[in-house]
Design a protein around this motif. Structure first.
Motif, PDB file in Angstrom:
ATOM      1  N   LEU A 290       1.758  14.067 -56.993  1.00  0.00           N
ATOM      2  CA  LEU A 290       1.380  14.154 -55.648  1.00  0.00           C
ATOM      3  C   LEU A 290       0.004  14.579 -55.803  1.00  0.00           C
ATOM      4  O   LEU A 290      -0.586  15.479 -56.359  1.00  0.00           O
ATOM      5  CB  LEU A 290       2.236  15.379 -55.026  1.00  0.00           C
ATOM      6  N   VAL A 291      -1.156  13.671 -55.257  1.00  0.00           N
ATOM      7  CA  VAL A 291      -2.152  13.850 -54.956  1.00  0.00           C
ATOM      8  C   VAL A 291      -2.773  14.245 -53.512  1.00  0.00           C
ATOM      9  O   VAL A 291      -3.870  14.790 -53.325  1.00  0.00           O
ATOM     10  CB  VAL A 291      -3.323  12.542 -55.758  1.00  0.00           C
ATOM     11  N   VAL A 292      -2.100  13.601 -52.507  1.00  0.00           N
ATOM     12  CA  VAL A 292      -2.252  14.055 -51.287  1.00  0.00           C
ATOM     13  C   VAL A 292      -1.069  14.549 -50.755  1.00  0.00           C
ATOM     14  O   VAL A 292      -0.185  13.763 -50.553  1.00  0.00           O
ATOM     15  CB  VAL A 292      -2.912  12.724 -50.316  1.00  0.00           C
ATOM     16  N   GLU A 293      -0.986  15.759 -50.432  1.00  0.00           N
ATOM     17  CA  GLU A 293      -0.058  16.549 -49.645  1.00  0.00           C
ATOM     18  C   GLU A 293       0.097  15.939 -48.233  1.00  0.00           C
ATOM     19  O   GLU A 293      -0.464  15.085 -47.453  1.00  0.00           O
ATOM     20  CB  GLU A 293      -0.168  17.795 -49.555  1.00  0.00           C
ATOM     21  N   ARG A 294       1.420  15.947 -47.709  1.00  0.00           N
ATOM     22  CA  ARG A 294       1.927  15.461 -46.466  1.00  0.00           C
ATOM     23  C   ARG A 294       0.809  16.041 -45.426  1.00  0.00           C
ATOM     24  O   ARG A 294       0.640  16.984 -45.334  1.00  0.00           O
ATOM     25  CB  ARG A 294       3.313  15.891 -45.996  1.00  0.00           C
ATOM     26  N   SER A 295       0.435  15.020 -44.682  1.00  0.00           N
ATOM     27  CA  SER A 295      -0.855  15.256 -43.851  1.00  0.00           C
ATOM     28  C   SER A 295      -0.449  14.451 -42.577  1.00  0.00           C
ATOM     29  O   SER A 295       0.000  13.273 -42.549  1.00  0.00           O
ATOM     30  CB  SER A 295      -2.190  14.670 -44.436  1.00  0.00           C
ATOM     31  N   PRO A 296      -0.582  15.012 -41.422  1.00  0.00           N
ATOM     32  CA  PRO A 296      -0.400  14.187 -40.111  1.00  0.00           C
ATOM     33  C   PRO A 296      -1.343  12.997 -40.016  1.00  0.00           C
ATOM     34  O   PRO A 296      -2.515  13.281 -40.168  1.00  0.00           O
ATOM     35  CB  PRO A 296      -0.592  15.553 -39.022  1.00  0.00           C
ATOM     36  N   CYS A 297      -0.936  12.066 -39.205  1.00  0.00           N
ATOM     37  CA  CYS A 297      -1.637  10.941 -39.085  1.00  0.00           C
ATOM     38  C   CYS A 297      -2.123  10.545 -37.391  1.00  0.00           C
ATOM     39  O   CYS A 297      -1.165  11.238 -36.518  1.00  0.00           O
ATOM     40  CB  CYS A 297      -1.042   9.687 -39.347  1.00  0.00           C
ATOM     41  N   LYS A 298      -3.170  10.203 -37.302  1.00  0.00           N
ATOM     42  CA  LYS A 298      -3.402   9.799 -35.754  1.00  0.00           C
ATOM     43  C   LYS A 298      -3.807   8.244 -35.684  1.00  0.00           C
ATOM     44  O   LYS A 298      -3.810   7.576 -36.799  1.00  0.00           O
ATOM     45  CB  LYS A 298      -4.827  10.300 -35.319  1.00  0.00           C
ATOM     46  N   MET A 299      -3.833   7.871 -34.328  1.00  0.00           N
ATOM     47  CA  MET A 299      -3.965   6.349 -34.167  1.00  0.00           C
ATOM     48  C   MET A 299      -5.450   6.088 -34.377  1.00  0.00           C
ATOM     49  O   MET A 299      -6.147   6.852 -34.619  1.00  0.00           O
ATOM     50  CB  MET A 299      -3.597   6.021 -32.836  1.00  0.00           C
ATOM     51  N   ASP A 300      -5.804   4.728 -34.840  1.00  0.00           N
ATOM     52  CA  ASP A 300      -6.995   4.200 -35.240  1.00  0.00           C
ATOM     53  C   ASP A 300      -7.982   5.257 -35.808  1.00  0.00           C
ATOM     54  O   ASP A 300      -9.011   5.064 -35.517  1.00  0.00           O
ATOM     55  CB  ASP A 300      -7.849   4.067 -33.649  1.00  0.00           C
ATOM     56  N   THR A 301      -7.614   5.649 -36.882  1.00  0.00           N
ATOM     57  CA  THR A 301      -8.400   6.840 -37.540  1.00  0.00           C
ATOM     58  C   THR A 301      -8.183   6.472 -39.219  1.00  0.00           C
ATOM     59  O   THR A 301      -7.224   6.152 -39.774  1.00  0.00           O
ATOM     60  CB  THR A 301      -7.782   8.123 -37.475  1.00  0.00           C
ATOM     61  N   GLU A 302      -9.535   6.684 -39.909  1.00  0.00           N
ATOM     62  CA  GLU A 302      -9.552   6.596 -41.334  1.00  0.00           C
ATOM     63  C   GLU A 302      -9.230   7.971 -41.505  1.00  0.00           C
ATOM     64  O   GLU A 302     -10.213   8.790 -41.330  1.00  0.00           O
ATOM     65  CB  GLU A 302     -10.900   6.014 -41.525  1.00  0.00           C
ATOM     66  N   HIS A 303      -8.153   8.380 -42.034  1.00  0.00           N
ATOM     67  CA  HIS A 303      -7.817   9.728 -42.626  1.00  0.00           C
ATOM     68  C   HIS A 303      -8.487   9.766 -43.897  1.00  0.00           C
ATOM     69  O   HIS A 303      -7.924   9.176 -44.743  1.00  0.00           O
ATOM     70  CB  HIS A 303      -6.346  10.023 -42.676  1.00  0.00           C
ATOM     71  N   ALA A 304      -9.565  10.537 -44.349  1.00  0.00           N
ATOM     72  CA  ALA A 304     -10.025  10.674 -45.583  1.00  0.00           C
ATOM     73  C   ALA A 304      -9.656  11.857 -46.175  1.00  0.00           C
ATOM     74  O   ALA A 304      -9.664  13.145 -45.842  1.00  0.00           O
ATOM     75  CB  ALA A 304     -11.713  10.756 -45.593  1.00  0.00           C
ATOM     76  N   PHE A 305      -9.418  11.791 -47.724  1.00  0.00           N
ATOM     77  CA  PHE A 305      -8.938  12.985 -48.460  1.00  0.00           C
ATOM     78  C   PHE A 305      -9.741  13.017 -49.867  1.00  0.00           C
ATOM     79  O   PHE A 305      -9.780  12.013 -50.483  1.00  0.00           O
ATOM     80  CB  PHE A 305      -7.546  12.787 -48.965  1.00  0.00           C
TER      81      PHE A 305
END
Length: 343
Positions: A290-305
């Motif tokens: 596991l490198v990115v833990e469970r993270s909430p998502c949004k619409m139309d978004t670049e989720h950067a980790f």
């Protein structure tokens, strides 16, 4: 000699390849002998051809493909295309004559050229890649080359004998990456132009996994990975990508562009290193980390980790594959995996 294959089994017959000519990848038609009835640019459309019965334009019936005039005095009509990547090694081809019946191309061949910049001229030497093959009306035709092409090509020339119509032209192969000279440069290791490829997924009912590592952010919901609605408690969907090169991870970006009422509730990302042997790890393989833990998502978004929020990175850990898990289902436009390749 090329071997005809079942076009519905291209994924298994030509594994881990991509359509190097696709307009979604940046493939472009540069020149043609003729396109009086329908433009050759239609050949590279990534979606299947469509039909509009009874619809006419100034030149005649409308077709979703390339169609030339009748009575060609030359042996063949031709179209020259630039691949969507700098160059690629070819494994096979598909010619789809969908809805061309009575006006389809009776036969085709493909030639290739490798150019270091610029476009073909009248003096460009062309090498045969796919020898002349027969084609039938309104049907998909596919061929596997005897072996991956010994030469990488940047441009292809399609010939159809003597004239007629073709709906789609696919060239399946693997890109030849052009890496920065700086070994410490951070690049998208999953990008299709760098040799990344989606190799397995749980579901792709509404949109294929191969969209995930294409250039840009796409044009609409149709060019992303989207799974069916799940009805079982605890359900998740997943996709595995093989990186174009083994490397260390610096940042992962999960992009939900255009997915608004159907983006995942959350996402997780795992990574594993299986070396250079070409093994595809199973989704349930215990080696996934596991490198990115469970993270909430949004619409139309670049989720950067980044390394500040990821696990199992920052200490020289090397990975060859990543697995994205979406919870419980939905759509993702792009998956970027930025890092430094192992040289």
């Amino acid at each position: 000699m090329a071997t005809p294959i079942d076009p519905t089994r291209i994924a298994s017959e030509l594994p881990h390849t991509v359509d190097l000519l696709s307009a979604a990848l940046g493939g472009t038609i540069l020149s043609v002998s003729d396109e009086f009835f329908a433009a050759a640019s239609n050949l590279l459309t990534p979606t299947p051809p469509i039909q509009r019965p009874g619809h006419f334009v100034a030149t005649g019936a409308w077709y979703d493909g390339w169609e030339t005039r009748r009575h060609n005095a030359a042996p063949a009509d031709w179209a020259i295309a630039k691949l969507g990547v700098s160059a690629g090694v070819l494994h096979g081809f598909e010619i789809d004559t969908a809805f061309f019946n009575g006006n389809h191309a009776p036969a085709v061949s493909v030639e290739g050229a490798l150019l270091d910049g610029g476009h073909p001229t009248a003096a460009t030497p062309w090498e045969p890649v796919l020898p002349r093959q027969p084609c039938g009306p309104s049907a998909r035709h596919a061929w596997r080359l005897p072996a991956p092409s010994a030469t990488a090509y940047s441009h292809l020339r399609l010939r159809m004998y003597p004239d007629g119509g073709i709906a789609r032209w696919r060239a399946y192969g693997r890109p030849v990456p052009v890496w920065p000279s700086d070994a410490d440069a951070i690049v998208d290791l999953a990008h299709v132009a760098n040799g990344g490829v989606a190799v397995a997924c749980s579901d792709e009912h509404f949109g294929g996994m191969r969209y995930l590592n294409l250039p840009g952010r796409g044009k609409d919901m149709g060019d992303g990975w989207e799974t069916r609605r799940s009805r079982e408690p605890g359900h998740t969907d997943w996709v595995v990508l093989r990186l174009g090169a083994r490397g260390t991870l610096e940042e992962v970006v999960v992009d939900t562009m255009h997915f608004r009422g159907n983006f995942p509730q959350a996402v997780e990302v795992y990574a594993v290193d299986v070396g250079e042997g070409g093994e595809t790890p199973d989704a349930a393989d215990e080696r996934w980390r596991l490198v990115v833990e469970r993270s909430p998502c949004k619409m139309d978004t670049e989720h950067a980790f980044t390394t500040q929020t990821m696990r199992g990175v920052g200490a020289g850990e090397v990975y060859s594959h990543v697995k994205m898990v979406i919870i419980p289902d939905g759509g993702v436009k792009r998956l970027r995996v930025f890092g430094k390749r192992v040289v």
